[in-house]
Design an enzyme around this catalytic site. Sequence first.
Site, PDB file in Angstrom:
ATOM      1  N   LYS A 283     -65.509 -48.912 -23.676  1.00  0.00           N
ATOM      2  CA  LYS A 283     -65.371 -50.380 -23.838  1.00  0.00           C
ATOM      3  C   LYS A 283     -66.662 -51.120 -23.448  1.00  0.00           C
ATOM      4  CE  LYS A 283     -61.638 -53.755 -23.777  1.00  0.00           C
ATOM      5  NZ  LYS A 283     -61.668 -53.954 -25.233  1.00  0.00           N
TER       6      LYS A 283
HETATM    7  N1  PMP Z   1     -59.468 -50.013 -29.662  1.00  0.00           N
HETATM    8  C1  PMP Z   1     -60.433 -50.941 -29.480  1.00  0.00           C
HETATM    9  C2  PMP Z   1     -61.749 -50.739 -30.135  1.00  0.00           C
HETATM   10  C3  PMP Z   1     -60.189 -52.080 -28.688  1.00  0.00           C
HETATM   11  O1  PMP Z   1     -61.145 -52.994 -28.516  1.00  0.00           O
HETATM   12  C4  PMP Z   1     -58.908 -52.249 -28.110  1.00  0.00           C
HETATM   13  C5  PMP Z   1     -58.621 -53.464 -27.293  1.00  0.00           C
HETATM   14  N2  PMP Z   1     -58.945 -53.297 -25.948  1.00  0.00           N
HETATM   15  C6  PMP Z   1     -57.940 -51.241 -28.315  1.00  0.00           C
HETATM   16  C7  PMP Z   1     -58.249 -50.145 -29.100  1.00  0.00           C
HETATM   17  C8  PMP Z   1     -56.590 -51.311 -27.655  1.00  0.00           C
HETATM   18  O2  PMP Z   1     -56.728 -51.044 -26.281  1.00  0.00           O
HETATM   19  P1  PMP Z   1     -55.736 -51.678 -25.209  1.00  0.00           P
HETATM   20  O3  PMP Z   1     -54.364 -51.344 -25.647  1.00  0.00           O
HETATM   21  O4  PMP Z   1     -56.091 -50.999 -23.925  1.00  0.00           O
HETATM   22  O5  PMP Z   1     -55.975 -53.131 -25.204  1.00  0.00           O
END
Ligand code: PMP
Length: 327
Positions: A156
């Site tokens: 991230k």
């Molecule tokens: N993939 C990406 C590229 C993202 O940016 C996100 C959002 N955080 C997700 C998947 C979903 O992750 P999460 O459920 O932890 O928000």
Amino acid sequence: MGKTMAYFRGENVPIEAAKISIMSHGFNYGTGCFEGIRAYWNEEHGELYILHLAEHFRRMAKNSKILFMELPTDIEGLSRIAVDLSRATGFQQDIYLRPTLYKEDEIIGVRLHGLKDAFHIYAAPMGTYVDIQKGLRLGTSSWRRVDDTTVPARAKIIGAYINSALCKTEAVMNGFDEGLFLNQDGHVCEGSAENLFMVRDGVLVTPGVADNILEGITRSSIIEIAERELGLKTVARTIDRTEVYIADELFICGTGAQIAWVSSVDHRDIGNGKLGPITEKIRDIYYRAVHGELPRYHHWLTPVYGTQVKTDGTATFAQVVKQAAAS
Ligand code: PMP
């Protein structure tokens, strides 16, 4: 009611007071990582519930390791900061928390080592990120997902989101609602900011964590709901592009997107082009769970107003009730 605020340089301040330098390393090179956390307002309980608070900071702690960065305190301390900030905003509506850890030095020279880290969080109102009522039309992106050999998708990383932006903009400009990333191997990966699940012949399938996805927290919640409520074990495996065309159901998920069903991919209807029964069940339970309506999922939630945050960053509904009764 309420105001957008930030935890910035160690205190809660109005958002206007939270400014960083145009020379900062994180701004110039994208050197940092972030989280997106939702908090849901429950009118009946008079409570704002932060979803998977400690889980997000645990992921951030792992990501900071990849980037040679250090969080200012432990998971408990970070959770406390987030709860205090949320409470200070006074919001009685759904909000979004955005913690960011980045390199703050005002120097030229790209690297990760020997630089100072800064941490802040802002808390602002948040509605829907994608339309969750109508089915989404996905288009396969001509941009491939970043690879673990170049920019790790699981981390991230701020700078990595240019990859997501290219995917999303291309999809929207081409008339789709959202882009579908293939990874460098040409396998189905995820949306621009969402993980993906498909149902094929009654089996729930999602790409594995070594397929260059972000290891989504909503993804884990869905795996938990599917097993517990529907008796469905999720299979995490490589998915081919044309498999999604012939899937019975398809949905994407994430903190921002929540659970959004997909009606078509590359102009092919998914199933009969309608919301499928497994997606609908999982989605409905998820929405009730995140709003604090299902006691069996209260371990996902941290109440902002009614109780003190527990040491692991979560608080149970029983505690909320006990505290409310005692006060
Ligand atoms: N993939 C990406 C590229 C993202 O940016 C996100 C959002 N955080 C997700 C998947 C979903 O992750 P999460 O459920 O932890 O928000």
